[in-house]
Design an enzyme around this catalytic site. Structure first.
Site, PDB file in Angstrom:
ATOM      1  N   HIS A  23       1.018   3.820   8.740  1.00  0.00           N
ATOM      2  CA  HIS A  23       1.517   4.184   7.416  1.00  0.00           C
ATOM      3  C   HIS A  23       2.054   5.601   7.511  1.00  0.00           C
ATOM      4  O   HIS A  23       1.286   6.566   7.513  1.00  0.00           O
ATOM      5  CB  HIS A  23       0.410   4.095   6.357  1.00  0.00           C
ATOM      6  CG  HIS A  23       0.003   2.690   6.032  1.00  0.00           C
ATOM      7  ND1 HIS A  23      -0.112   2.216   4.744  1.00  0.00           N
ATOM      8  CD2 HIS A  23      -0.298   1.632   6.824  1.00  0.00           C
ATOM      9  CE1 HIS A  23      -0.482   0.936   4.757  1.00  0.00           C
ATOM     10  NE2 HIS A  23      -0.596   0.565   6.019  1.00  0.00           N
TER      11      HIS A  23
ATOM     12  N   ASP B 111       4.675  -4.566  13.200  1.00  0.00           N
ATOM     13  CA  ASP B 111       3.711  -4.999  12.184  1.00  0.00           C
ATOM     14  C   ASP B 111       4.309  -6.203  11.480  1.00  0.00           C
ATOM     15  O   ASP B 111       5.320  -6.083  10.782  1.00  0.00           O
ATOM     16  CB  ASP B 111       3.469  -3.837  11.210  1.00  0.00           C
ATOM     17  CG  ASP B 111       2.436  -4.166  10.137  1.00  0.00           C
ATOM     18  OD1 ASP B 111       1.866  -5.268  10.162  1.00  0.00           O
ATOM     19  OD2 ASP B 111       2.205  -3.291   9.264  1.00  0.00           O
TER      20      ASP B 111
ATOM     21  N   ASP C  19      -2.290 -11.231  10.055  1.00  0.00           N
ATOM     22  CA  ASP C  19      -1.556  -9.968  10.110  1.00  0.00           C
ATOM     23  C   ASP C  19      -2.008  -9.216  11.354  1.00  0.00           C
ATOM     24  O   ASP C  19      -3.165  -8.792  11.445  1.00  0.00           O
ATOM     25  CB  ASP C  19      -1.863  -9.163   8.835  1.00  0.00           C
ATOM     26  CG  ASP C  19      -1.033  -7.897   8.708  1.00  0.00           C
ATOM     27  OD1 ASP C  19      -0.314  -7.542   9.664  1.00  0.00           O
ATOM     28  OD2 ASP C  19      -1.112  -7.254   7.638  1.00  0.00           O
TER      29      ASP C  19
ATOM     30  N   HIS D  13       5.592  -0.245   3.852  1.00  0.00           N
ATOM     31  CA  HIS D  13       5.414   1.151   4.260  1.00  0.00           C
ATOM     32  C   HIS D  13       6.302   1.488   5.441  1.00  0.00           C
ATOM     33  O   HIS D  13       6.704   0.612   6.219  1.00  0.00           O
ATOM     34  CB  HIS D  13       3.947   1.394   4.635  1.00  0.00           C
ATOM     35  CG  HIS D  13       3.398   0.362   5.568  1.00  0.00           C
ATOM     36  ND1 HIS D  13       3.470   0.470   6.934  1.00  0.00           N
ATOM     37  CD2 HIS D  13       2.786  -0.839   5.324  1.00  0.00           C
ATOM     38  CE1 HIS D  13       2.915  -0.604   7.491  1.00  0.00           C
ATOM     39  NE2 HIS D  13       2.498  -1.414   6.546  1.00  0.00           N
TER      40      HIS D  13
ATOM     41  N   GLU E 259       5.459 -10.668   6.276  1.00  0.00           N
ATOM     42  CA  GLU E 259       5.826  -9.289   6.618  1.00  0.00           C
ATOM     43  C   GLU E 259       6.675  -9.248   7.877  1.00  0.00           C
ATOM     44  O   GLU E 259       6.453 -10.000   8.824  1.00  0.00           O
ATOM     45  CB  GLU E 259       4.547  -8.478   6.848  1.00  0.00           C
ATOM     46  CG  GLU E 259       4.757  -7.045   7.294  1.00  0.00           C
ATOM     47  CD  GLU E 259       3.435  -6.316   7.526  1.00  0.00           C
ATOM     48  OE1 GLU E 259       3.451  -5.073   7.490  1.00  0.00           O
ATOM     49  OE2 GLU E 259       2.403  -6.990   7.738  1.00  0.00           O
TER      50      GLU E 259
ATOM     51  N   GLU F   1       6.596  -5.895   3.561  1.00  0.00           N
ATOM     52  CA  GLU F   1       5.570  -6.932   3.373  1.00  0.00           C
ATOM     53  C   GLU F   1       5.359  -7.180   1.894  1.00  0.00           C
ATOM     54  O   GLU F   1       5.380  -6.253   1.077  1.00  0.00           O
ATOM     55  CB  GLU F   1       4.252  -6.547   4.048  1.00  0.00           C
ATOM     56  CG  GLU F   1       3.590  -5.294   3.561  1.00  0.00           C
ATOM     57  CD  GLU F   1       2.296  -4.995   4.294  1.00  0.00           C
ATOM     58  OE1 GLU F   1       1.544  -5.943   4.588  1.00  0.00           O
ATOM     59  OE2 GLU F   1       2.023  -3.815   4.574  1.00  0.00           O
TER      60      GLU F   1
END
Length: 443
Positions: free
Chosen positions: A304, A227, A216, A296, A424, A329
């Site tokens: 976030h 992300d 990640d 998120h 994700e 994710e």
């Protein structure tokens, strides 16, 4: 949609030669060629009038077309090829500065009108520059993870995977302070550890054949973060686990959209995730969504940004909105499907909303200055502080955490002995359609 632009071709219609000139080897003759041709004719006439004259015709040098990386041709801009391992900045591969789009998906039927609405189309055109920068960060992510998938093999030290990945990001994104670089530390959590683990300096952990590793990592341009994560497993017995989580993530992406309630997304994800089973050592496990992990929203320099996207039924009825970035994710587990904080801390991040907090320790003040200068409100890890030359900083770092200026993020672990997987993607809710910015050929 970002237009597929190419460099304009040279307009030759304005350059009319006095007599037809035949191009050779794909080159177009210019005025200098005409002048040279006239001089040659005059020299030939002089030689005919005076046979004794010496015929010394100099070879005329042909002008070379300007070439190299991204030279304009009849087919448009030709990008330079990436090196192996990758070191060429992505911006140099696309000299027209138009970066590849992600995967566009239509919204559901009640929002399909947006695709032909002129006002929404105009709003989307106004976003092109910002989205193009995000697409650059996404292309860096794709190229780096493509490279890492070739070297992440059993027997490699975990710290080597992280350092090679992060060095590649720094080169391909042309790291520049807080304007472009790594968005957060590389998570490479193993097996029952689901998230927030990266090796601290001196860690000797080696990747094994029977490990399940979640990779990640994030890239950013001007704080706009990509992300994205995937799972690496060598033993084919884990294939159903990975398939469950990958399909669950794609389901979350499919369900996401403007005015969609995040609780509805979570319910759809759980239904898909828990329809899978995996057999390990003669025992069958239902794949479970990890209840207390979720996706998120993402804001500038804020990984976030306030909205959570659950991966189980229930939760808030918060609606997704036009202009939102989301990390969709999902995490699947053969354990309890619930994580707790455990193991040594490696991840830290400055509190996004913290104001001025008085500090008494000079060492804490100095460390905070380093954090502000190099990371701002982006997450960092102890290896990054080591790389900057910081020494004996643990007490100062604890002081910053105790003061609420910096938040620690310990590893998140399910039941020891179980296996967890993660996939994700970062998506953007355009005025007309949604875009899976980090989509690649791999996942």
């Amino acid at each position: 949609m970002i237009p597929n632009l190419t460099l304009p071709l040279l307009n030759l219609s304005q350059q009319q030669p006095k007599k037809p000139v035949t191009p050779t080897n794909g080159q177009v003759a210019d005025d200098d060629d005409e002048a040279g041709s006239s001089a040659d004719e005059a020299e030939d006439d002089s030689a005919a009038a005076n046979p004794d004259a010496k015929k010394k015709k100099k070879k005329k040098k042909k002008k070379k077309k300007k070439g190299g990386a991204g030279a304009a041709t009849g087919d448009g801009a030709k990008p330079t090829k990436q090196s192996t391992p990758p070191t060429v900045p992505v911006k140099d591969l696309f000299p027209d500065n138009i970066f590849p789009e992600g995967e566009r998906q239509s919204y559901k039927d009640d929002q399909r009108w947006r695709e032909t609405n002129e006002e929404k189309c105009q709003l989307e055109r106004l976003e092109n520059d910002m989205i193009n920068e995000v697409c650059q960060a996404a292309e860096v992510h794709r190229q780096v993870r493509s490279y890492i998938q070739t070297i992440a093999k059993p027997g490699i030290p975990m710290i080597e995977i992280c350092e090679k990945l992060e060095d590649s990001v720094r080169k391909l994104i042309a790291e520049k302070g807080l304007e472009a670089g790594i968005a957060f530390p590389t998570g490479c959590s193993l097996n029952y550890v689901a998230a927030h683990w990266t090796p601290n300096s001196g860690d000797k952990t080696i990747l094994q054949y029977d490990d399940v590793m979640k990779l990640d990592f994030g890239t950013h341009i001007k704080g706009r973060i990509i992300d994205s994560a995937f799972t690496v497993a060598f033993n084919p017995r884990y294939d159903p686990l990975l398939a469950a989580v990958k399909e669950a993530t794609n389901t979350g992406i499919k369900e996401a959209g403007i005015d969609v309630r995040v609780c509805d997304v979570g319910e759809a994800i759980q239904e898909v995730m828990e329809s899978y089973e995996v057999e390990l050592d003669g025992k069958t496990y239902q794949v479970k969504s990890i209840h207390n992990l979720n996706g998120h929203s993402i804001g500038p320099y804020q990984i976030h940004a306030g909205k959570s996207v659950p991966i189980v039924k229930g939760g808030a009825a918060t609606k997704m909105e036009e202009g939102d970035f989301f990390a969709i994710e999902t995490f699947g587990s053969t354990g309890k499907g619930y994580v707790r904080e455990d193991l040594e801390i490696s991840h830290y991040m400055k509190n996004f909303d913290v104001g001025h907090v008085p500090l008494r320790l000079p060492r804490a003040k100095a460390l905070l200055n380093t954090i502000d200068k190099n990371f701002g409100t982006l997450a960092f890890c102890r290896r990054y502080l080591d790389r900057l030359g910081e020494e004996k900083y643990l007490m100062a770092l604890k002081n910053l955490c105790d003061a609420g200026i910096v938040d620690p993020y310990p590893p998140l672990c399910d039941t020891k002995g179980c296996y967890t997987a993660q996939y994700e993607h970062t998506i953007y809710l355009h005025p007309t359609r949604k875009e899976v910015l980090s989509r690649g050929d791999d996942y």
